[in-house]
Design a protein around this motif. Sequence first.
Motif, short mmCIF file in Angstrom:
data_model
loop_
_atom_site.label_atom_id
_atom_site.label_comp_id
_atom_site.label_asym_id
_atom_site.label_seq_id
_atom_site.Cartn_x
_atom_site.Cartn_y
_atom_site.Cartn_z
N PHE A 52 43.14 39.80 3.21
CA PHE A 52 42.16 38.86 3.77
C PHE A 52 41.82 39.24 5.21
O PHE A 52 40.65 39.23 5.60
CB PHE A 52 42.72 37.44 3.71
N PHE A 53 42.82 39.61 5.99
CA PHE A 53 42.59 40.01 7.38
C PHE A 53 41.75 41.28 7.44
O PHE A 53 40.81 41.38 8.24
CB PHE A 53 43.93 40.24 8.08
N LEU A 54 42.06 42.25 6.59
CA LEU A 54 41.32 43.52 6.59
C LEU A 54 39.88 43.32 6.13
O LEU A 54 39.01 44.13 6.46
CB LEU A 54 42.03 44.53 5.67
N ASN A 55 39.63 42.25 5.38
CA ASN A 55 38.28 42.00 4.90
C ASN A 55 37.30 41.65 6.02
O ASN A 55 36.08 41.73 5.82
CB ASN A 55 38.28 40.89 3.84
N MET A 60 31.98 43.76 7.65
CA MET A 60 30.95 44.28 8.56
C MET A 60 30.12 45.36 7.86
O MET A 60 28.89 45.40 8.00
CB MET A 60 31.62 44.85 9.82
N LEU A 61 30.78 46.23 7.10
CA LEU A 61 30.07 47.26 6.34
C LEU A 61 29.21 46.63 5.26
O LEU A 61 28.06 47.04 5.03
CB LEU A 61 31.08 48.23 5.71
N PHE A 62 29.77 45.61 4.61
CA PHE A 62 29.05 44.91 3.54
C PHE A 62 27.77 44.26 4.09
O PHE A 62 26.69 44.38 3.51
CB PHE A 62 29.96 43.87 2.91
N VAL A 63 27.89 43.58 5.20
CA VAL A 63 26.73 42.92 5.82
C VAL A 63 25.67 43.94 6.23
O VAL A 63 24.46 43.72 6.06
CB VAL A 63 27.18 42.08 7.04
N PHE A 64 26.12 45.08 6.76
CA PHE A 64 25.19 46.14 7.17
C PHE A 64 24.37 46.63 5.98
O PHE A 64 23.15 46.81 6.08
CB PHE A 64 25.96 47.30 7.80
N ARG A 80 35.06 48.05 -4.55
CA ARG A 80 35.89 49.26 -4.65
C ARG A 80 36.83 49.39 -3.45
O ARG A 80 38.00 49.77 -3.61
CB ARG A 80 35.00 50.50 -4.75
N THR A 81 36.33 49.08 -2.27
CA THR A 81 37.17 49.16 -1.07
C THR A 81 38.34 48.19 -1.16
O THR A 81 39.48 48.55 -0.82
CB THR A 81 36.33 48.85 0.19
#
Length: 215
Positions: A52-55, A60-64, A80-81
């Motif tokens: 959850f913390f790493l998400n 940020m990549l997902f939003v981009f 996948r990540t």
Amino acid sequence: MSRFNSSIILISALLYSIIVSFNKAELLFLLPIIFAAFYEYKNILTILKKLFFLNFFIGMLFVFLILQGDIQNGINIYIRTNMIILFNLLLFSKSSGYDIVRALNELRFPKEFVSSVYFSLKMIQTLTDEFKKIKQTLRARGFRANSSLFAYETYGNLFGHIFVKSIKKAQALQDSFKLRGFNGKIYLISGSSLSLHDVGLIFLVCVLYVKEVIV
């Protein structure tokens, strides 16, 4: 200590990460995760908290990608990540790092490479312990992290101290091993053996490899 053989963990983690990275997300990819989670169920909440913390960083990549209009690809990469990270967290949840050194040694990696990884981990552990001691000392003296000039000076002194100490530690370690006639190889106690759950884990990962890469 993990329930799985250290060599099996390293091979499985590398294969699974490569397979999932270069293929679209499928339900089949969940099989190794479920299998590993079965043996680490006692630590599952701790592992999920780390995920959850790493998400926050993955998000940020997902939003981009969403902002770029590539929604489908963004969702696929996000899933996948998370699969890769969760699988590795399950495998390495009880790892101190040194079992990776043992795995590299068992897999017959060059002795210089194994020794370098071992001493790197040893140095990281030593500096981490030193950092924790300094933090405790600063807290005991009433230091509070903020954006003041004093705080920045304290951080600068802290990292400078750790940098200098790391150089001294490395030099002392080098001198110590020269005196002992170190030949570039470290000798590890290797008592690991394969078990049924090791076979099960590597079998599931190989199934993914055959399906996604060979077939």
